[in-house]
Design a protein around this motif. Structure first.
Motif, PDB file in Angstrom:
ATOM      1  N   GLU A 514      15.093   3.963  47.810  1.00  0.00           N
ATOM      2  CA  GLU A 514      15.065   2.896  46.801  1.00  0.00           C
ATOM      3  C   GLU A 514      13.729   2.756  46.065  1.00  0.00           C
ATOM      4  O   GLU A 514      13.715   2.641  44.837  1.00  0.00           O
ATOM      5  CB  GLU A 514      15.499   1.574  47.425  1.00  0.00           C
ATOM      6  CG  GLU A 514      17.011   1.491  47.635  1.00  0.00           C
ATOM      7  CD  GLU A 514      17.479   0.064  47.869  1.00  0.00           C
ATOM      8  OE1 GLU A 514      16.954  -0.859  47.215  1.00  0.00           O
ATOM      9  OE2 GLU A 514      18.372  -0.126  48.705  1.00  0.00           O
ATOM     10  N   GLU A 518      13.051   4.421  40.457  1.00  0.00           N
ATOM     11  CA  GLU A 518      12.544   4.140  39.114  1.00  0.00           C
ATOM     12  C   GLU A 518      11.338   4.995  38.739  1.00  0.00           C
ATOM     13  O   GLU A 518      11.327   5.593  37.655  1.00  0.00           O
ATOM     14  CB  GLU A 518      12.213   2.651  38.973  1.00  0.00           C
ATOM     15  CG  GLU A 518      11.933   2.271  37.527  1.00  0.00           C
ATOM     16  CD  GLU A 518      11.994   0.774  37.286  1.00  0.00           C
ATOM     17  OE1 GLU A 518      11.313   0.313  36.353  1.00  0.00           O
ATOM     18  OE2 GLU A 518      12.712   0.067  38.018  1.00  0.00           O
ATOM     19  N   LYS A 522      11.574   7.718  35.601  1.00  0.00           N
ATOM     20  CA  LYS A 522      10.695   7.553  34.438  1.00  0.00           C
ATOM     21  C   LYS A 522       9.824   8.790  34.225  1.00  0.00           C
ATOM     22  O   LYS A 522       9.634   9.245  33.091  1.00  0.00           O
ATOM     23  CB  LYS A 522       9.833   6.307  34.593  1.00  0.00           C
ATOM     24  CG  LYS A 522      10.601   5.004  34.392  1.00  0.00           C
ATOM     25  CD  LYS A 522       9.676   3.807  34.496  1.00  0.00           C
ATOM     26  CE  LYS A 522      10.423   2.506  34.200  1.00  0.00           C
ATOM     27  NZ  LYS A 522       9.534   1.317  34.323  1.00  0.00           N
ATOM     28  N   SER A 532      15.032   6.213  26.844  1.00  0.00           N
ATOM     29  CA  SER A 532      15.172   5.278  27.957  1.00  0.00           C
ATOM     30  C   SER A 532      16.632   5.140  28.372  1.00  0.00           C
ATOM     31  O   SER A 532      16.934   4.938  29.555  1.00  0.00           O
ATOM     32  CB  SER A 532      14.607   3.905  27.580  1.00  0.00           C
ATOM     33  OG  SER A 532      15.282   3.377  26.451  1.00  0.00           O
ATOM     34  N   GLN A 536      18.060   5.623  32.126  1.00  0.00           N
ATOM     35  CA  GLN A 536      18.888   4.617  32.787  1.00  0.00           C
ATOM     36  C   GLN A 536      20.223   5.197  33.245  1.00  0.00           C
ATOM     37  O   GLN A 536      20.752   4.809  34.288  1.00  0.00           O
ATOM     38  CB  GLN A 536      19.118   3.429  31.845  1.00  0.00           C
ATOM     39  CG  GLN A 536      17.881   2.591  31.601  1.00  0.00           C
ATOM     40  CD  GLN A 536      17.256   2.091  32.908  1.00  0.00           C
ATOM     41  OE1 GLN A 536      17.937   1.539  33.777  1.00  0.00           O
ATOM     42  NE2 GLN A 536      15.947   2.298  33.050  1.00  0.00           N
ATOM     43  N   ILE A 539      19.616   6.966  36.476  1.00  0.00           N
ATOM     44  CA  ILE A 539      19.504   5.991  37.561  1.00  0.00           C
ATOM     45  C   ILE A 539      20.887   5.487  37.956  1.00  0.00           C
ATOM     46  O   ILE A 539      21.221   5.408  39.143  1.00  0.00           O
ATOM     47  CB  ILE A 539      18.584   4.824  37.148  1.00  0.00           C
ATOM     48  CG1 ILE A 539      17.134   5.318  37.006  1.00  0.00           C
ATOM     49  CG2 ILE A 539      18.667   3.679  38.162  1.00  0.00           C
ATOM     50  CD1 ILE A 539      16.170   4.273  36.464  1.00  0.00           C
TER      51      ILE A 539
END
Length: 560
Positions: A514, A518, A522, A532, A536, A539
């Motif tokens: 976890e 991010e 990125k 972006s 996303q 993710i």
């Protein structure tokens, strides 16, 4: 020499558009990877394409064993046992950091699959057929010795045991290492390129493959002399794109194999165990670091090969099997920290159950020249590749006079000859552990690095040290250093490529993931110049897999 870096992907696509190849391989699992390496090392100009990520199908969802298959001896598949048994030593020699000897205990139980005499004779024959070296040959145990060897076993039905050696690996990492060697020998290998159809010459033979880049929609036609279909569970789908006569009525029979992962402290085995389950099948429980993974199931599968899922019925079956043989453990669904479901692309045989279907590989050749290979085992990938490439070489000679080299993959190191022995691997682990210890990372992390990346661990540690000032948590800095290596040298495109197939974190280190999601996404997006919204999506796609690993589909939802 071609590259294996996402940063050069545009250039690689242009090479596909402007060059012609002697061989195109469709499918980036272990079978396709093995064919690409064998062909390239023979001097055959080779392109390999994979519609998703490399090893995203069966080749990341197996039991992760390089083994001769004791069960196949019972089915009298002597040739298969001999071939795959001897391949274990070849793979261990060529990748000692990744193909690791693993003691396996075979408990003998009342009314079990194997009796004491048949086990002793069977393992002796297995040792001889597989060419097992003396130090790893079987040891027979009586009831007391077996219970002492594994105290978690139930003793009321225990009659004895056999202790023998197989080899544990990581199937996805093995696939990547084979692909890297294929590229080093001149092959061009790309993921996220889908084969949508074929082109044909005036003679009716295939002379090209219509391709679509899954990342940007670009369409290409790659010209070739021979096409090999090594698409695993999608073999029949690719065969259906060829309008010429298939020359066989044989087809795939997909069977699903499910594994679950539990914390080691909940099932603290002293070694791997291959044990009987109540319905007459057998199952593995294999320690790996801080976890134990258990499987597998074997059920016919009729849904889309793109989306095999673990059902509650699969989970209940595995848990009841474990609790039957290890009654003190009493695992529950809450103990499961990850899982996976994979598909076996076997050859259909009328009237046979999934467990009865042969694991032998077969080659089909259509009227248009499409060579398809199906069946087989992870352990036998190199021999399968050799048989396919022998056919390719014969065709190239007959249709143009090209003389190719013989198969030499038995002698091609998958670690660039960095480790002459398993002892050298252990010394290197100690070296890496010493380097990362001041940063708060333990020997287990060093083992993780070396198992996954071999001698490249040194390069990753150097990058890690340069990143440390930017990150408070050394685990994030190290993960980004690993990602940097995988981006530059292993064609990582998405977050899932890295967390699932390059490092196995989703399956074996899920609790650590976890905080990494991010920053890794990125960074990967920044290197590739992605928007972006793309980041996303990466993710979201990974989080779907992350949750599916512990959320099981009701059996009634599955298509029968």
């Amino acid at each position: 020499m071609h590259t294996f870096s996402v940063g050069q992907r545009h250039s690689m696509l242009n090479q596909i558009a402007t060059n012609s190849f002697e061989l195109i391989v469709i499918g980036g699992g272990i079978t396709g990877a093995g064919i690409a390496l064998d062909a390239a090392s023979r001097g055959i100009s080779t392109l390999l394409v994979e519609k998703n990520d490399f090893a995203s199908g069966t080749s990341s969802r197996s039991t992760k064993l390089i083994h001769g298959g004791l069960r196949y001896l019972k089915q009298m598949e002597v040739g298969l046992v001999m071939e795959t048994g001897r391949e274990r030593e070849v793979l261990h020699r060529n990748a000692p950091h990744l193909v690791i000897p693993e003691k396996i205990l075979l408990p003998l139980t009342t009314n079990g699959t194997y009796g004491p005499w048949t086990t002793s004779v069977g393992l002796w024959i297995y040792d001889k057929l597989a060419g097992v070296k003396e130090a790893e040959q079987r040891i027979m145990l009586d009831k007391e010795q077996t219970a002492q060897q594994e105290p978690l076993l139930r003793t009321d039905i225990l009659e004895g045991g056999g202790l023998y050696v197989e080899y544990r690996t990581d199937d996805a990492r093995l696939t990547i290492e084979v692909l890297k060697q294929a590229v080093a020998h001149g092959a061009l290998c790309l993921n996220y390129i889908k084969a949508e159809g074929f082109t044909y010459g005036e003679n009716g033979k295939i002379n090209g493959v219509e391709l679509v880049d899954q990342l940007n929609g670009r369409r290409l036609v790659a010209r070739t002399e021979v096409v090999v279909n090594a698409a695993g569970p999608w073999v029949d789908e690719i065969r259906a794109k060829d309008y010429t006569k298939p020359n066989t009525t044989k087809r795939l029979h997909l069977t699903k194999g499910v594994h679950i992962v539990v914390p080691y402290y909940r099932m603290p085995l002293r070694q791997a165990v291959y044990f009987d389950v109540p319905d007459g099948r057998m199952m593995f429980a294999i320690p790996r670091g801080n976890v134990v993974y258990i499987g597998t199931t074997d059920t016919s599968y009729y849904d889309s090969p793109d989306t095999p899922q673990v059902t509650q019925e699969d989970v209940d079956y595995i848990l009841s099997s474990v609790n039957f043989m290890f009654p003190s453990v009493q695992l529950t669904p809450k103990d499961i920290i990850s899982s996976w479901a994979g598909l076996r692309p076997l050859i259909h045989e009328e009237g046979k159950s999934p467990s009865e279907l042969s694991r032998k590989d077969e080659i089909f050749v259509s009227e248009g020249g499409l060579i398809s290979i199906a069946g087989g085992k992870l352990t036998g990938y190199r021999k399968m590749a050799a048989r396919v490439c022998d056919r390719v070489a014969k065709w190239l000679y007959a249709n143009g006079g090209k003389i190719t080299l013989p198969c030499t993959t038995e002698k091609i190191s998958l670690c660039n000859n960095a480790f002459p022995s398993r002892e050298a691997v252990e010394q290197y682990v100690a070296h890496i552990a010493h380097q990362i210890a001041p940063c708060g990372l333990d020997k287990f992390y060093a083992q993780f690095l070396v198992f996954n990346f071999g001698a490249a661990s040194e390069k990753i540690v150097t990058t890690f040290e340069s990143l440390l000032p930017q990150w408070e948590q050394p685990t994030i800095a190290m993960a980004i250093a690993e990602l940097d290596y995988c981006y530059r040298h292993e064609m990582v495109v998405t977050l899932s490529d890295f967390l699932i197939r390059r490092t196995g974190r989703l399956y074996f280190h899920r609790c650590t993931v976890e905080p990494l999601i991010e920053p890794l996404a990125k960074q990967l997006g920044q290197w590739q110049g992605r928007s972006s919204s793309t980041v996303q999506k990466w993710i979201a796609d990974f989080l779907k897999a992350y949750h599916m690993a512990v959320e099981f589909m009701p059996s009634s939802v599955m298509v029968a």
